[in-house]
Design a protein around this motif. Sequence first.
Motif, PDB file in Angstrom:
ATOM      1  N   GLN A   1       7.016   6.152   7.027  1.00 53.76           N
ATOM      2  CA  GLN A   1       6.713   7.498   6.526  1.00 53.76           C
ATOM      3  C   GLN A   1       5.206   7.714   6.336  1.00 53.76           C
ATOM      4  O   GLN A   1       4.766   8.228   5.310  1.00 53.76           O
ATOM      5  CB  GLN A   1       7.478   7.743   5.223  1.00 53.76           C
ATOM      6  CG  GLN A   1       8.980   7.728   5.418  1.00 53.76           C
ATOM      7  CD  GLN A   1       9.755   7.962   4.137  1.00 53.76           C
ATOM      8  OE1 GLN A   1       9.274   7.680   3.046  1.00 53.76           O
ATOM      9  NE2 GLN A   1      10.971   8.491   4.269  1.00 53.76           N
ATOM     10  N   CYS A   2       4.440   7.328   7.330  1.00 55.15           N
ATOM     11  CA  CYS A   2       2.989   7.512   7.307  1.00 55.15           C
ATOM     12  C   CYS A   2       2.583   8.529   8.375  1.00 55.15           C
ATOM     13  O   CYS A   2       3.265   8.685   9.388  1.00 55.15           O
ATOM     14  CB  CYS A   2       2.267   6.187   7.550  1.00 55.15           C
ATOM     15  SG  CYS A   2       2.496   4.973   6.223  1.00 55.15           S
TER      16      CYS A   2
ATOM     17  N   ILE B   1       0.871  -1.176   0.000  1.00 55.06           N
ATOM     18  CA  ILE B   1       0.000   0.000   0.000  1.00 55.06           C
ATOM     19  C   ILE B   1       0.905   1.223   0.000  1.00 55.06           C
ATOM     20  O   ILE B   1       1.736   1.392   0.898  1.00 55.06           O
ATOM     21  CB  ILE B   1      -0.918   0.016   1.230  1.00 55.06           C
ATOM     22  CG1 ILE B   1      -1.755  -1.261   1.302  1.00 55.06           C
ATOM     23  CG2 ILE B   1      -1.832   1.241   1.208  1.00 55.06           C
ATOM     24  CD1 ILE B   1      -2.524  -1.421   2.596  1.00 55.06           C
ATOM     25  N   THR B   2       0.761   2.074  -1.002  1.00 50.39           N
ATOM     26  CA  THR B   2       1.676   3.198  -1.184  1.00 50.39           C
ATOM     27  C   THR B   2       0.925   4.496  -1.458  1.00 50.39           C
ATOM     28  O   THR B   2       0.020   4.529  -2.302  1.00 50.39           O
ATOM     29  CB  THR B   2       2.637   2.930  -2.357  1.00 50.39           C
ATOM     30  OG1 THR B   2       3.304   1.682  -2.151  1.00 50.39           O
ATOM     31  CG2 THR B   2       3.675   4.027  -2.472  1.00 50.39           C
ATOM     32  N   SER B   3       1.264   5.537  -0.715  1.00 48.69           N
ATOM     33  CA  SER B   3       0.825   6.916  -0.986  1.00 48.69           C
ATOM     34  C   SER B   3      -0.693   7.061  -1.068  1.00 48.69           C
ATOM     35  O   SER B   3      -1.209   7.806  -1.903  1.00 48.69           O
ATOM     36  CB  SER B   3       1.466   7.417  -2.297  1.00 48.69           C
ATOM     37  OG  SER B   3       2.873   7.352  -2.231  1.00 48.69           O
TER      38      SER B   3
ATOM     39  N   VAL C   1       3.599  -7.621   4.205  1.00 46.83           N
ATOM     40  CA  VAL C   1       2.800  -6.441   3.885  1.00 46.83           C
ATOM     41  C   VAL C   1       3.694  -5.216   4.042  1.00 46.83           C
ATOM     42  O   VAL C   1       4.423  -5.087   5.035  1.00 46.83           O
ATOM     43  CB  VAL C   1       1.565  -6.313   4.791  1.00 46.83           C
ATOM     44  CG1 VAL C   1       0.805  -5.028   4.492  1.00 46.83           C
ATOM     45  CG2 VAL C   1       0.645  -7.522   4.630  1.00 46.83           C
ATOM     46  N   SER C   2       3.636  -4.314   3.059  1.00 46.78           N
ATOM     47  CA  SER C   2       4.399  -3.065   3.105  1.00 46.78           C
ATOM     48  C   SER C   2       3.437  -1.887   2.962  1.00 46.78           C
ATOM     49  O   SER C   2       2.621  -1.851   2.044  1.00 46.78           O
ATOM     50  CB  SER C   2       5.443  -3.035   1.978  1.00 46.78           C
ATOM     51  OG  SER C   2       6.102  -1.785   1.940  1.00 46.78           O
ATOM     52  N   ILE C   3       3.535  -0.925   3.881  1.00 45.25           N
ATOM     53  CA  ILE C   3       2.702   0.275   3.862  1.00 45.25           C
ATOM     54  C   ILE C   3       3.633   1.473   3.935  1.00 45.25           C
ATOM     55  O   ILE C   3       4.463   1.572   4.849  1.00 45.25           O
ATOM     56  CB  ILE C   3       1.721   0.295   5.057  1.00 45.25           C
ATOM     57  CG1 ILE C   3       0.842  -0.966   5.063  1.00 45.25           C
ATOM     58  CG2 ILE C   3       0.850   1.545   5.023  1.00 45.25           C
ATOM     59  CD1 ILE C   3       0.048  -1.151   6.344  1.00 45.25           C
ATOM     60  N   SER C   4       3.517   2.402   2.978  1.00 42.38           N
ATOM     61  CA  SER C   4       4.424   3.550   2.983  1.00 42.38           C
ATOM     62  C   SER C   4       3.735   4.797   2.433  1.00 42.38           C
ATOM     63  O   SER C   4       2.890   4.721   1.537  1.00 42.38           O
ATOM     64  CB  SER C   4       5.677   3.244   2.144  1.00 42.38           C
ATOM     65  OG  SER C   4       5.342   3.007   0.794  1.00 42.38           O
ATOM     66  N   GLY C   5       4.101   5.925   3.008  1.00 38.80           N
ATOM     67  CA  GLY C   5       3.662   7.218   2.504  1.00 38.80           C
ATOM     68  C   GLY C   5       2.172   7.465   2.558  1.00 38.80           C
ATOM     69  O   GLY C   5       1.654   8.244   1.757  1.00 38.80           O
ATOM     70  N   CYS C   6       1.458   6.844   3.479  1.00 40.62           N
ATOM     71  CA  CYS C   6       0.004   7.014   3.577  1.00 40.62           C
ATOM     72  C   CYS C   6      -0.350   8.081   4.614  1.00 40.62           C
ATOM     73  O   CYS C   6       0.349   8.235   5.618  1.00 40.62           O
ATOM     74  CB  CYS C   6      -0.670   5.692   3.926  1.00 40.62           C
ATOM     75  SG  CYS C   6      -0.505   4.425   2.637  1.00 40.62           S
ATOM     76  N   VAL C   7      -1.457   8.781   4.367  1.00 35.92           N
ATOM     77  CA  VAL C   7      -1.881   9.867   5.243  1.00 35.92           C
ATOM     78  C   VAL C   7      -3.391   9.742   5.488  1.00 35.92           C
ATOM     79  O   VAL C   7      -4.165   9.510   4.546  1.00 35.92           O
ATOM     80  CB  VAL C   7      -1.576  11.247   4.618  1.00 35.92           C
ATOM     81  CG1 VAL C   7      -2.046  12.377   5.536  1.00 35.92           C
ATOM     82  CG2 VAL C   7      -0.085  11.389   4.330  1.00 35.92           C
TER      83      VAL C   7
ATOM     84  N   SER D   1       9.790   6.082  11.049  1.00 37.40           N
ATOM     85  CA  SER D   1       9.504   7.488  10.730  1.00 37.40           C
ATOM     86  C   SER D   1       8.019   7.739  10.480  1.00 37.40           C
ATOM     87  O   SER D   1       7.618   8.261   9.434  1.00 37.40           O
ATOM     88  CB  SER D   1      10.336   7.930   9.505  1.00 37.40           C
ATOM     89  OG  SER D   1      11.710   7.758   9.751  1.00 37.40           O
ATOM     90  N   CYS D   2       7.192   7.375  11.441  1.00 36.36           N
ATOM     91  CA  CYS D   2       5.753   7.602  11.347  1.00 36.36           C
ATOM     92  C   CYS D   2       5.318   8.639  12.370  1.00 36.36           C
ATOM     93  O   CYS D   2       5.921   8.762  13.445  1.00 36.36           O
ATOM     94  CB  CYS D   2       4.981   6.298  11.544  1.00 36.36           C
ATOM     95  SG  CYS D   2       5.154   5.145  10.154  1.00 36.36           S
TER      96      CYS D   2
END
Length: 202
Positions: free
Chosen positions: A68-69, A28-30, A45-51, A85-86
């Motif tokens: 980076q979420c 799951i990206t951005s 599972v990889s989750i990155s850059g989500c807001v 870095s969340c």
Amino acid sequence: NACCSTTPKNLPVFGSPRYASSTPCAEITSCSDSVIYLLEPYHYVSISGCVDCTIVVGACARSLRMEQCERVTLMCATKRIAVRSCFECTFHLGIANQPVFIGDNRKCMLAPYNTYYEHLLEHLSAAHINPSMCNAWDRPVIIGADVTIKDQQSTWKQSGVVRISSGVSLISPDAFTPFIVPFRESASREDDAVGATTQANP
């Protein structure tokens, strides 16, 4: 570009009720302002850059990585998780090993697993996750950059003492609430699902 992908490619992403023959991986990206349901067992599972997202992962047999979420609420039963870095994220975990936080994580909260869906017990079994062993959510391992603040309780003899804040804390009991997954396979299985809730929920 925002994306939510799984492998094998033909596996449905949202709320798939059946388990594929080979355990998939998910990325799951951005994503932003989204509610994402990955109701399957996965290897990784990889989750990155989500807001501003809410993410429910059925079961993760190997490891989940999130980085980076911001303002993401994650619910997952997994063997391992690494967070890097969340900011202002909440992790509802049924986890067998201590969660690992790396780098500059701030205002992150740890909480017990808090949801259930019909095939959770099946998916936990497929991922070889024993619910009775998923009790390490409240013992994080902190690696890397911490936030340092002045220790207000220091005496004049200890003026150089500072308190180290990891940016990770445990949710208060008053703030804990269950999360309802809004999917049901059929009304005829309602009694079975209710009966299995306590057994399957890590």
